[in-house]
Scaffold this active site. Structure first.
Site, PDB file in Angstrom:
ATOM      1  N   HIS A   1      50.155  38.235  23.866  1.00  0.00           N
ATOM      2  CA  HIS A   1      49.966  36.954  24.780  1.00  0.00           C
ATOM      3  C   HIS A   1      50.120  35.662  24.117  1.00  0.00           C
ATOM      4  O   HIS A   1      50.928  34.734  24.549  1.00  0.00           O
ATOM      5  CB  HIS A   1      48.562  36.888  25.400  1.00  0.00           C
ATOM      6  CG  HIS A   1      48.025  35.714  26.269  1.00  0.00           C
ATOM      7  ND1 HIS A   1      48.024  35.852  27.443  1.00  0.00           N
ATOM      8  CD2 HIS A   1      47.956  34.604  25.673  1.00  0.00           C
ATOM      9  CE1 HIS A   1      47.850  34.797  28.003  1.00  0.00           C
ATOM     10  NE2 HIS A   1      47.576  33.900  26.923  1.00  0.00           N
ATOM     11  N   GLU A   2      49.463  35.621  22.724  1.00  0.00           N
ATOM     12  CA  GLU A   2      49.682  34.260  22.186  1.00  0.00           C
ATOM     13  C   GLU A   2      50.933  34.060  21.360  1.00  0.00           C
ATOM     14  O   GLU A   2      51.367  32.908  21.728  1.00  0.00           O
ATOM     15  CB  GLU A   2      48.368  34.052  21.194  1.00  0.00           C
ATOM     16  CG  GLU A   2      47.200  34.344  21.656  1.00  0.00           C
ATOM     17  CD  GLU A   2      46.614  33.183  22.523  1.00  0.00           C
ATOM     18  OE1 GLU A   2      47.353  31.941  22.537  1.00  0.00           O
ATOM     19  OE2 GLU A   2      45.913  33.446  23.488  1.00  0.00           O
TER      20      GLU A   2
ATOM     21  N   HIS B   1      53.363  32.528  23.835  1.00  0.00           N
ATOM     22  CA  HIS B   1      53.142  31.107  24.169  1.00  0.00           C
ATOM     23  C   HIS B   1      54.331  30.315  23.143  1.00  0.00           C
ATOM     24  O   HIS B   1      54.956  29.197  23.625  1.00  0.00           O
ATOM     25  CB  HIS B   1      51.767  30.546  23.751  1.00  0.00           C
ATOM     26  CG  HIS B   1      50.700  30.494  24.778  1.00  0.00           C
ATOM     27  ND1 HIS B   1      50.750  30.063  26.160  1.00  0.00           N
ATOM     28  CD2 HIS B   1      49.550  31.128  24.907  1.00  0.00           C
ATOM     29  CE1 HIS B   1      49.873  30.198  26.686  1.00  0.00           C
ATOM     30  NE2 HIS B   1      48.993  30.969  26.208  1.00  0.00           N
TER      31      HIS B   1
ATOM     32  N   TYR C   1      51.584  21.972  29.772  1.00  0.00           N
ATOM     33  CA  TYR C   1      50.412  22.871  29.813  1.00  0.00           C
ATOM     34  C   TYR C   1      49.232  22.178  30.819  1.00  0.00           C
ATOM     35  O   TYR C   1      48.178  21.814  30.454  1.00  0.00           O
ATOM     36  CB  TYR C   1      49.723  23.242  28.558  1.00  0.00           C
ATOM     37  CG  TYR C   1      48.825  24.367  28.323  1.00  0.00           C
ATOM     38  CD1 TYR C   1      49.374  25.608  28.660  1.00  0.00           C
ATOM     39  CD2 TYR C   1      47.446  24.017  28.039  1.00  0.00           C
ATOM     40  CE1 TYR C   1      48.498  26.754  28.462  1.00  0.00           C
ATOM     41  CE2 TYR C   1      46.860  25.403  27.667  1.00  0.00           C
ATOM     42  CZ  TYR C   1      47.194  26.555  27.996  1.00  0.00           C
ATOM     43  OH  TYR C   1      46.462  27.621  28.102  1.00  0.00           O
TER      44      TYR C   1
ATOM     45  N   GLU D   1      50.569  30.064  31.448  1.00  0.00           N
ATOM     46  CA  GLU D   1      49.686  31.131  30.957  1.00  0.00           C
ATOM     47  C   GLU D   1      50.097  32.320  31.670  1.00  0.00           C
ATOM     48  O   GLU D   1      50.042  33.416  30.901  1.00  0.00           O
ATOM     49  CB  GLU D   1      48.195  30.746  31.460  1.00  0.00           C
ATOM     50  CG  GLU D   1      47.427  30.007  30.565  1.00  0.00           C
ATOM     51  CD  GLU D   1      47.030  30.680  29.396  1.00  0.00           C
ATOM     52  OE1 GLU D   1      46.768  31.941  29.562  1.00  0.00           O
ATOM     53  OE2 GLU D   1      47.438  29.982  28.461  1.00  0.00           O
TER      54      GLU D   1
ATOM     55  N   ASP E   1      41.938  25.192  36.775  1.00  0.00           N
ATOM     56  CA  ASP E   1      42.424  25.181  35.343  1.00  0.00           C
ATOM     57  C   ASP E   1      43.488  26.394  35.221  1.00  0.00           C
ATOM     58  O   ASP E   1      43.828  27.079  35.918  1.00  0.00           O
ATOM     59  CB  ASP E   1      41.067  26.109  34.695  1.00  0.00           C
ATOM     60  CG  ASP E   1      41.325  26.393  33.336  1.00  0.00           C
ATOM     61  OD1 ASP E   1      41.946  27.434  32.866  1.00  0.00           O
ATOM     62  OD2 ASP E   1      40.829  25.521  32.556  1.00  0.00           O
TER      63      ASP E   1
ATOM     64  N   HIS F   1      44.384  28.866  33.446  1.00  0.00           N
ATOM     65  CA  HIS F   1      44.010  30.002  32.993  1.00  0.00           C
ATOM     66  C   HIS F   1      43.822  30.937  34.561  1.00  0.00           C
ATOM     67  O   HIS F   1      43.723  32.201  34.757  1.00  0.00           O
ATOM     68  CB  HIS F   1      42.909  30.682  32.358  1.00  0.00           C
ATOM     69  CG  HIS F   1      42.979  29.939  30.881  1.00  0.00           C
ATOM     70  ND1 HIS F   1      43.053  28.989  30.351  1.00  0.00           N
ATOM     71  CD2 HIS F   1      43.698  30.743  29.815  1.00  0.00           C
ATOM     72  CE1 HIS F   1      43.213  28.601  29.087  1.00  0.00           C
ATOM     73  NE2 HIS F   1      43.652  29.856  28.853  1.00  0.00           N
TER      74      HIS F   1
END
Length: 538
Positions: A352-353, A356, A367, A376, A438, A440
């Site tokens: 996941h990271e 990015h 973002y 996200e 948000d 997320h």
């Protein structure tokens, strides 16, 4: 956990890597990355370029940037700076540019020029507004912009803030372009995550226009991958966590520090695990799986597509319950969790990271608002796809995000792709208010799109996990399979998304990507359109 990697196995891995590398060059020249993707018959599949071939295309594109700017109708004060070039098997070249105006960076001015072999040209822009301002002389002093930025950081509950000297930009991401200041404020967020907050203020009125936290963080857990093979490098005194088969990815020990690179993990023997090494093994393994997923499934070598590896840092801070990607250091960092006893180094966190980083190197989705939700969701999508790709019985693939970490304390995952609203905060469908949610949770509709496109609607069990995915319009969807859905999203991200892409634009981009890969009259093309409608994006 004990990890064994013999010298003989490493030698065979290196030999295999050389063979694979040689084969990829041939594939890249002759047929593109169709063999890597399994898709044949359509020329929209990107060629698998070597780092040298990619660098040569970028250099050539930059050499012709002035001519291109004139051909697509840019003003005399505008210049193009090449960020990336993708070449398809049918000869179409997609060149991604940033823009400057009178020497100033244009934030939100990125664009992609698509040129077919025939010379036919089209352009996708982050903004259709004409880039022009009355003057590049500011009425507001830089010191005032810095003070305003520090105030924004304080409101965001960042501590130990330090506002760097503001620099002038053209802000074009929200309607009419204006002269602005971009101030970088560094510090620490409330939960211990580093903060690199960009604050954009109008250079003539002092009004805050935008703020963007560039440290993109997530959550995960440790030691769920079981016994795995890792690739290391032998040195004079033993071995080190240095993966020479994957761009030289290295894993470092921050030893509860929060600055610097840390110390490279070394060991007398090539058997790793136990104590502080377990978190390092998990991080090293997660980076390897992510690298292999992007290369073998999507034809991308490295996060930036240049064959160079990022690096990992484990044991960050004290009691830090998070993990994050930092594009400035081009590195992945993991905390040790509550009481420094549960390192957040699981595979889904890693994929996941680091995804990015792929987004930052391609569309660079802003973002915030709908583009932030898509940012996200992109990491959730590729993190999920990488987890399935790993095919690890200790951590089987599923459409649940963060299912192992029990951050809620009741065994439930962080997010659900089949019905995002099951987490109590994410949205299942698009609405006009989605941009105020948000990121997320505004990612929910895109995650839902990916699940529906992959697996279809209704109740079913996949890999022992039960799902029940609804649709906005009560339609019944069959799905086209996860592999195709993944490749469509990747093609759209790398070829058609811009920094300001919203859900409506994402629909158009994925349809273009599907036409490139499978044809505009294909069942896949119809399925993509129907699936967007099923989450209320029309």
């Amino acid at each position: 956990m004990r990890i064994a990697t013999t010298s003989a196995r490493k030698n065979s891995l290196r030999a295999a890597a050389l063979v694979a590398s040689a084969a990829m060059v041939v594939v890249g020249v002759q047929t593109g990355s169709a063999s890597a993707s399994g898709d044949k018959g359509h020329g929209g599949q990107a060629l698998a370029l070597s780092a040298g071939q990619r660098a040569s295309l970028i250099k050539n594109a930059q050499g012709g940037a002035s001519s291109t700017a004139a051909k697509i109708g840019l003003g005399g004060k505008e210049k193009l700076v090449v960020r990336d070039v993708i070449k398809d098997a049918d000869g179409t070249v997609h060149t991604r540019y940033e823009r400057t105006y009178d020497g100033l960076p244009v934030l939100g001015g990125d664009l992609i020029v698509h040129e077919k072999k025939s010379g036919a040209r089209s352009v996708d822009k982050a903004t259709d507004a004409k880039i022009a301002v009355p003057s590049t002389s500011a009425s507001v002093a830089p010191s005032a912009a810095r003070k305003s930025a520090l105030g924004v950081a304080a409101d965001a509950k960042s501590t130990k803030t330090d506002g760097k000297a503001p620099h002038k930009v053209i802000w074009a991401a929200d309607g009419k372009p204006v002269l602005a200041y971009d101030t970088l404020v560094t510090g620490v967020q409330k939960d211990g995550t580093p903060s690199k907050l960009h604050v954009i203020t109008d250079a003539n009125t002092g009004k805050r226009l935008f703020q963007d936290e560039t440290i993109e963080s997530g959550t995960g857990t440790s030691t769920y991958s079981g016994k795995v093979d890792i690739t290391t490098t032998q040195n004079d005194s033993g071995y080190e966590l240095n993966d020479g088969a994957r761009g030289g990815h290295k894993t470092y020990d921050l030893n509860q520090g929060t600055d610097g690179q840390g110390a490279l993990f070394t060991n007398d023997s090539d058997v790793w695990g136990g104590g502080r090494q377990s978190a390092a093994v998990d991080a090293h393994y997660g980076a390897a799986v992510t690298w292999d997923f992007y290369k073998n499934v999507l034809g991308r070598t490295g996060i930036r597509g240049d064959g160079q590896a990022a690096y990992s840092r484990v044991h960050y801070g004290s009691g830090y319950v998070n993990a994050f990607w930092d594009d400035d250091c081009f590195c992945m960092t993991y905390g040790d969790g509550e009481g420094d006893s549960h390192p957040l180094t699981s595979l889904d966190v890693a994929a996941h990271e680091m995804s990015h980083g792929v987004t930052a190197a391609t569309a660079n989705l802003r973002y915030s608002g709908e583009s932030g939700g898509l940012n996200e969701a992109t990491s959730d999508i590729f993190g999920t796809a990488a987890e399935f790709y790993a095919n690890n019985p200790a951590d089987p693939g599923d459409y649940l995000i963060g299912e192992q970490i029990d951050i809620n304390g009741d065994g439930t995952p962080l997010r659900y792709m089949d019905k995002p609203s099951k987490d109590g905060r994410s949205k299942d469908y698009w609405s006009s208010s989605l941009g105020n949610v948000d990121v997320h949770f505004s990612s929910g509709p895109a995650n839902h799109f990916y699940y529906l496109l992959s697996e279809g609607s209704g109740s079913k069990t996949i890999g022992g996990v039960s799902y029940n995915s609804p649709t906005y319009n009560n339609s019944k969807l069959a799905g086209i399979g996860r592999d195709k859905a993944t490749k469509i999203w990747y093609k759209a991200l790398t070829t058609y998304f811009t920094s300001s892409t919203n859900y409506k634009a994402a629909r158009a981009a994925t349809l273009k990507a599907t036409a490139d890969l499978y044809g505009s009259s294909s069942a896949e093309y119809k399925a993509v359109g129907d699936t967007w409608t099923a989450i209320n994006v029309k």
